[in-house]
Design a protein around this motif. Sequence first.
Motif, PDB file in Angstrom:
ATOM      1  N   THR A 200     153.757  30.601  -7.683  1.00  0.00           N
ATOM      2  CA  THR A 200     154.769  30.367  -8.705  1.00  0.00           C
ATOM      3  C   THR A 200     154.451  29.211  -9.651  1.00  0.00           C
ATOM      4  O   THR A 200     154.948  29.173 -10.767  1.00  0.00           O
ATOM      5  CB  THR A 200     156.141  30.109  -8.062  1.00  0.00           C
ATOM      6  N   THR A 201     153.616  28.262  -9.221  1.00  0.00           N
ATOM      7  CA  THR A 201     153.264  27.129 -10.071  1.00  0.00           C
ATOM      8  C   THR A 201     151.819  27.173 -10.526  1.00  0.00           C
ATOM      9  O   THR A 201     151.505  26.830 -11.659  1.00  0.00           O
ATOM     10  CB  THR A 201     153.519  25.798  -9.325  1.00  0.00           C
TER      11      THR A 201
ATOM     12  N   VAL B  26     146.023  33.934 -12.011  1.00  0.00           N
ATOM     13  CA  VAL B  26     145.700  34.821 -13.130  1.00  0.00           C
ATOM     14  C   VAL B  26     146.487  34.370 -14.362  1.00  0.00           C
ATOM     15  O   VAL B  26     147.610  33.867 -14.243  1.00  0.00           O
ATOM     16  CB  VAL B  26     146.030  36.298 -12.816  1.00  0.00           C
ATOM     17  N   PRO B  27     145.902  34.502 -15.552  1.00  0.00           N
ATOM     18  CA  PRO B  27     146.614  34.078 -16.759  1.00  0.00           C
ATOM     19  C   PRO B  27     147.807  34.973 -17.059  1.00  0.00           C
ATOM     20  O   PRO B  27     147.806  36.157 -16.735  1.00  0.00           O
ATOM     21  CB  PRO B  27     145.549  34.186 -17.853  1.00  0.00           C
ATOM     22  N   GLY B  28     148.830  34.369 -17.656  1.00  0.00           N
ATOM     23  CA  GLY B  28     149.977  35.156 -18.105  1.00  0.00           C
ATOM     24  C   GLY B  28     151.286  34.822 -17.434  1.00  0.00           C
ATOM     25  O   GLY B  28     152.181  34.237 -18.066  1.00  0.00           O
ATOM     26  N   PRO B  29     151.442  35.141 -16.147  1.00  0.00           N
ATOM     27  CA  PRO B  29     152.765  34.972 -15.529  1.00  0.00           C
ATOM     28  C   PRO B  29     153.290  33.538 -15.534  1.00  0.00           C
ATOM     29  O   PRO B  29     154.489  33.323 -15.691  1.00  0.00           O
ATOM     30  CB  PRO B  29     152.541  35.482 -14.100  1.00  0.00           C
ATOM     31  N   VAL B  30     152.408  32.547 -15.352  1.00  0.00           N
ATOM     32  CA  VAL B  30     152.814  31.130 -15.372  1.00  0.00           C
ATOM     33  C   VAL B  30     151.990  30.445 -16.463  1.00  0.00           C
ATOM     34  O   VAL B  30     150.855  30.041 -16.232  1.00  0.00           O
ATOM     35  CB  VAL B  30     152.586  30.452 -14.007  1.00  0.00           C
TER      36      VAL B  30
ATOM     37  N   PRO C 135     146.409  26.558 -14.616  1.00  0.00           N
ATOM     38  CA  PRO C 135     145.045  26.408 -15.134  1.00  0.00           C
ATOM     39  C   PRO C 135     144.346  27.722 -15.458  1.00  0.00           C
ATOM     40  O   PRO C 135     143.389  27.735 -16.240  1.00  0.00           O
ATOM     41  CB  PRO C 135     144.326  25.662 -14.001  1.00  0.00           C
ATOM     42  N   ALA C 136     144.801  28.811 -14.877  1.00  0.00           N
ATOM     43  CA  ALA C 136     144.182  30.113 -15.177  1.00  0.00           C
ATOM     44  C   ALA C 136     144.244  30.438 -16.657  1.00  0.00           C
ATOM     45  O   ALA C 136     143.391  31.174 -17.177  1.00  0.00           O
ATOM     46  CB  ALA C 136     144.875  31.212 -14.369  1.00  0.00           C
ATOM     47  N   ASN C 137     145.229  29.892 -17.360  1.00  0.00           N
ATOM     48  CA  ASN C 137     145.365  30.134 -18.799  1.00  0.00           C
ATOM     49  C   ASN C 137     144.409  29.277 -19.624  1.00  0.00           C
ATOM     50  O   ASN C 137     144.316  29.445 -20.840  1.00  0.00           O
ATOM     51  CB  ASN C 137     146.803  29.841 -19.233  1.00  0.00           C
TER      52      ASN C 137
END
Length: 299
Positions: free
Chosen positions: A214-215, A219-223, A227-229
Amino acid sequence: MTRVAVIGLGNMGGPMAVNLASAGHQVQGFDLSAPARDGVAGHGVTIAADGRAAVAEADVVITMLPAGAHVLACYQEILSAAAPDTLFVDCSTIDVSSSREAHALVGKAGHRSVDAPVSGGVVGATQATLTFMAGGDAGAVAAAEPLLTVMGKRTVHCGGPGAGQAAKICNNLILGISMIAVGEAFVLGERLGLDHQALFDVASTASGQCWALTTNCPVPGPVPTSPANRDYAGGFASALMLKDLGLALTAAGENGVDTVLGRTAAQLYTEFVEKDGPSRDFSAIITDIRSEERTHGQH
């Protein structure tokens, strides 16, 4: 105003020292690294000539160093330079045995001590939103708390000497294992044709909910803040996760606990760090889970 010495002005200690100075405390800092010293100079932190000079007039000494050996060596050098009954607060993440040895050294020298490792990373250090896990005498922890409150948002007194370190490594054992589980679930979802957002929307509100999802979603997008973004830049470095897993395994071995999942997580992070570099956020291990080598079962 409290006179504070901060030894260790790197990515964590530097922002912590600046926040203390910004709050009106008199801060003297020292680091063996010139770039680290330069990073806080001009932000209200006075740079001392060496560690002994930094602590000579301090009410409180805060250390933020890489490992237990560094903390013990530092204490052996500076303890005799401090005024009687100085409060030493070690915010490093180190092994529990070294932490307890550090407490003993401080007490023998006539001072008070707290181990107070942190959670929150560089962002938390910069924004003063860290969580401190404190170990030591209740009076010493209470004395440290006003400064910890300047640098963070929460302090939990976990018990006697070394208890803060124990809580930190147990927490990060959970974190390292859970991030691998979250990564494996997203890769499985990809192979099954499941949209990242759909899986997130289910797991984040169901029994799979955890901080790694959740934090720090891998994977990019949901949060959007994970750092995935940012191609896994920033965040909690994989090398630091591997270090903390190693500390947990050492403690487990010393105390007769068979951490099967912990050993597996440490092995996977060792292999990931060796081939991908240590600086990417630990959630980047999903890229290794997704790789052809992992897919074909060579691990």
